[in-house]
Design an enzyme around this catalytic site. Structure first.
Site, PDB file in Angstrom:
ATOM      1  N   ILE A   1     -64.086  45.837  60.330  1.00  0.00           N
ATOM      2  CA  ILE A   1     -65.382  46.087  59.685  1.00  0.00           C
ATOM      3  C   ILE A   1     -65.180  46.162  58.168  1.00  0.00           C
ATOM      4  O   ILE A   1     -65.564  47.125  57.501  1.00  0.00           O
ATOM      5  CB  ILE A   1     -66.107  47.323  60.232  1.00  0.00           C
ATOM      6  CG1 ILE A   1     -65.129  48.475  60.511  1.00  0.00           C
ATOM      7  CG2 ILE A   1     -66.900  46.993  61.467  1.00  0.00           C
ATOM      8  CD1 ILE A   1     -65.861  49.751  60.860  1.00  0.00           C
ATOM      9  N   HIS A   2     -64.594  45.064  57.655  1.00  0.00           N
ATOM     10  CA  HIS A   2     -64.286  44.953  56.219  1.00  0.00           C
ATOM     11  C   HIS A   2     -65.396  45.530  55.330  1.00  0.00           C
ATOM     12  O   HIS A   2     -65.158  46.365  54.465  1.00  0.00           O
ATOM     13  CB  HIS A   2     -64.162  43.478  55.831  1.00  0.00           C
ATOM     14  CG  HIS A   2     -63.330  42.617  56.701  1.00  0.00           C
ATOM     15  ND1 HIS A   2     -61.956  42.533  56.579  1.00  0.00           N
ATOM     16  CD2 HIS A   2     -63.673  41.749  57.690  1.00  0.00           C
ATOM     17  CE1 HIS A   2     -61.496  41.644  57.448  1.00  0.00           C
ATOM     18  NE2 HIS A   2     -62.509  41.160  58.134  1.00  0.00           N
ATOM     19  N   ASP A   3     -66.626  45.010  55.538  1.00  0.00           N
ATOM     20  CA  ASP A   3     -67.706  45.282  54.585  1.00  0.00           C
ATOM     21  C   ASP A   3     -68.160  46.738  54.630  1.00  0.00           C
ATOM     22  O   ASP A   3     -68.551  47.309  53.606  1.00  0.00           O
ATOM     23  CB  ASP A   3     -68.900  44.360  54.872  1.00  0.00           C
ATOM     24  CG  ASP A   3     -68.560  42.899  54.605  1.00  0.00           C
ATOM     25  OD1 ASP A   3     -67.559  42.631  53.906  1.00  0.00           O
ATOM     26  OD2 ASP A   3     -69.302  42.023  55.087  1.00  0.00           O
TER      27      ASP A   3
END
Ligand code: BDR
Ligand code: CA
Length: 278
Positions: A220-222
């Site tokens: 969930i990079h963002d």
């Protein structure tokens, strides 16, 4: 006072988690979403942004349609950008707030405003070139010695290397790279606990990573980048001398850049689970 926040985004599965996290966090006040091509076409990222806001009950938040370009991550995010599940969100017949992203930044970025850019950096670079100053800019992109699109290039920087270079050189950003986000995995247990409408977006992404034997959840990079806007200091940073090469890889250079290196993932994960549960 809540921190004014603008998110520049290409939703995108992990973008959707990031937007929901912001919308459900009282520490920040969402002042706008600016859209950009990336995971899928600009038409779809803009439509997804509108639909997500409708789902989240935030039809007050303006959406400005930004830069177009060649999209290229449907294998990860699905043809509709949300794992084939965009149709589960309410359709939005709301008008967009125009296509003048630079104008929106000029009008709405106050000295307190945080801008988090979680797509290709095209809109942000255009704004910087037009003289917009961002008091605090947090960027999800790049990887030091690691890539996810080529061996050394991360998707957001690879999608527009020149824009990423402008942001690194002129934007004074906090960069949240793959080196950190690859340690922040929304695994099966996490996805079972949070809003199932969001979890249902992750099927294509999970299948993609499972095929590559990377993990059984999603990165969930963002949302990791947005968490730093919500609770400053969530991510621990260190200054590096960097630049971006023509292939979009983050490389050694002459520009001082603050890079997020570490976080207390168990604590951040618990925070996200709590905010993303309904
Ligand atoms: C970044 O690329 C996109 O596919 C994701 O939404 C994230 O912003 C990760 O490399
Ligand atoms: Ca994104």
């Amino acid at each position: 006072m809540a921190i004014p926040l603008i998110i520049d985004t290409d939703p995108g599965v992990d973008d959707a988690f990031a937007i929901a996290l912001a919308a459900r966090s009282p520490e920040v006040e969402l002042k706008g979403l600016t859209t950009v091509f990336g995971n899928v076409s600009l038409d779809l990222t803009t439509r997804n942004a509108l639909r997500l806001l409708a789902y989240l009950g935030r039809t007050d938040v303006p959406v400005v349609r930004g830069a177009e370009g060649p999209s290229g991550a449907a294998d990860v995010h699905g043809e509709d950008g949300l794992g084939g599940q965009a149709h589960t969100l309410p359709e939005s017949d709301r008008e967009i707030f125009g296509d003048d992203v630079v104008g929106l930044f000029r009008e709405r970025v106050t000295p307190e405003t945080v801008v988090v850019a979680i797509g290709p950096q095209t809109n942000i670079a255009r704004a910087l070139d037009a003289g917009v100053e961002f008091p605090r800019l947090i960027v999800m992109g790049g990887g030091i010695g690691v890539g996810n699109t080529t061996e050394r290039a991360e998707f957001n920087f690879w999608a527009d290397p020149a824009a990423a270079r402008t942001v690194i050189r002129k934007g004074n950003p906090v960069v949240v790279p793959l080196n950190l986000t690859h340690r922040c995995i929304a695994d099966t247990e996490f996805l079972a606990k949070v809003d199932q409408t969001l979890s249902n977006f992750t099927g294509t992404y999970r299948a993609y990573l499972e095929n590559r034997s990377e993990n059984t959840g999603i990165y969930i990079h963002d949302a990791v980048a947005v968490a730093e806007a919500i609770v400053p200091g969530t991510l621990r940073t260190k200054t590096y001398l960097l630049d971006v090469d023509d292939d979009g890889a983050l490389v050694e250079g002459n520009h001082q850049v603050e890079v997020a290196e570490d976080c207390d993932w168990p604590a951040l994960r618990a925070f996200m689970e709590q905010r993303l549960s309904v």
